[in-house]
Design an enzyme around this catalytic site. Sequence first.
Site, PDB file in Angstrom:
ATOM      1  N   GLY A  67     -19.625  51.881   5.037  1.00 34.85           N
ATOM      2  CA  GLY A  67     -19.542  53.196   5.664  1.00 34.85           C
ATOM      3  C   GLY A  67     -20.694  54.097   5.249  1.00 34.85           C
ATOM      4  N   ASN A  68     -20.978  55.092   6.056  1.00 31.04           N
ATOM      5  CA  ASN A  68     -22.017  56.065   5.704  1.00 31.04           C
ATOM      6  C   ASN A  68     -21.828  57.352   6.484  1.00 31.04           C
ATOM      7  OD1 ASN A  68     -23.427  54.890   8.182  1.00 31.04           O
ATOM      8  ND2 ASN A  68     -23.549  53.224   6.694  1.00 31.04           N
ATOM      9  N   THR A  83     -27.129  53.945  -0.281  1.00 31.77           N
ATOM     10  CA  THR A  83     -26.637  52.586  -0.141  1.00 31.77           C
ATOM     11  C   THR A  83     -26.005  52.134  -1.460  1.00 31.77           C
ATOM     12  OG1 THR A  83     -27.244  50.367   0.592  1.00 31.77           O
ATOM     13  CG2 THR A  83     -28.839  51.486  -0.809  1.00 31.77           C
ATOM     14  N   THR A 112     -28.810  55.019   2.895  1.00 31.06           N
ATOM     15  CA  THR A 112     -28.101  53.981   3.628  1.00 31.06           C
ATOM     16  C   THR A 112     -29.016  53.344   4.666  1.00 31.06           C
ATOM     17  OG1 THR A 112     -26.356  53.580   5.230  1.00 31.06           O
ATOM     18  CG2 THR A 112     -27.166  55.823   5.121  1.00 31.06           C
ATOM     19  N   GLU A 114     -28.091  52.250   7.355  1.00 30.12           N
ATOM     20  CA  GLU A 114     -27.586  52.611   8.683  1.00 30.12           C
ATOM     21  C   GLU A 114     -28.066  53.987   9.140  1.00 30.12           C
ATOM     22  OE1 GLU A 114     -26.899  50.128   9.830  1.00 30.12           O
ATOM     23  OE2 GLU A 114     -25.019  49.166   9.277  1.00 30.12           O
ATOM     24  N   HIS A 135     -15.376  51.533   8.806  1.00 31.36           N
ATOM     25  CA  HIS A 135     -14.717  50.306   9.263  1.00 31.36           C
ATOM     26  C   HIS A 135     -13.199  50.477   9.212  1.00 31.36           C
ATOM     27  CE1 HIS A 135     -18.447  48.698   6.913  1.00 31.36           C
ATOM     28  NE2 HIS A 135     -18.809  49.105   8.113  1.00 31.36           N
ATOM     29  N   HIS A 196     -18.015  44.884  13.966  1.00 29.15           N
ATOM     30  CA  HIS A 196     -18.498  45.709  12.862  1.00 29.15           C
ATOM     31  C   HIS A 196     -17.550  46.873  12.539  1.00 29.15           C
ATOM     32  CE1 HIS A 196     -22.287  47.685  10.947  1.00 29.15           C
ATOM     33  NE2 HIS A 196     -21.185  47.991  10.291  1.00 29.15           N
TER      34      HIS A 196
HETATM   35 ZN   LIG Z   1     -20.853  49.321   8.729  1.00 29.44          ZN
END
Ligand SMILES: [Zn+2]
Length: 259
Positions: A67-68, A83, A112, A114, A135, A196
Amino acid sequence: MEETAIPVSEQVREVAGAVEEALRVPRGDGNSPLAAANSFEAEALRAEILRVGRKLWERQYVDGNGGNISVRLGPKYVLCTPTMLSKGDMEPADICLADLEGNILAGDRLRTSELLLHLEIYKADSRARAVVHCHPPYATAFAMTGTAPPSGLISEYEMFVGPMAVAPYETPGTQAFAETVIPFVQDHNTILLTNHGVVCWADTVTHAEWLVEIVDTYCKKYLLAKQVGEPLKFIPDSKIEEILAFKRRHGYPDPRLKR
Ligand SMILES: [Zn+2]
């Protein structure tokens, strides 16, 4: 009357604190990354990220370091989670400051991977001020099938989210993955990421997390309703039109508003 002497070290600390306060700027739109990172606005946003990160972890929407979260800071910067850290264990100093190309400008940790996904959303939708990716189990169960539950079954879900988009699978952390959401961003605030998880965006980090809650709960209720064994009862079209009028008034995206 006897005067109590203030130790020199304490005096120095007081003066240093006053200077630090005086150098801070109220908002994060200053030109220098350092000024933005030290602004009161950045401090409040970091606190909000920590609070929301804790909620994500407590609600079991993130696992391991998954997650982020990110949020826009003025026109040039974003604050984002690092991260390799649980979203339940973050401290203010862990939050990174990056530019809109994803370069780290302040912070001790690596951002992160992402963030690229978040940046594509910010570029595509100026209403997006904060992005949450995670998620959550029920929404991710649908992501594992590459399908979304049908819409039209719960009024609150219709008002705040509506028909969910499903982005195709790509390797997480890559630019190709980040670009999978581009076709859907304009007309949605929530996208299921195949194999994902989910990504939601809003005007604040808190509101983006609310969308995650609404989406995951909707997926859960849909699966429960299917087990009741009775046919699903959909909200009538005329009442959906009333919900769409509400969304238009409040500026919530919905692909059906294009009609
Ligand atoms: Zn993810």
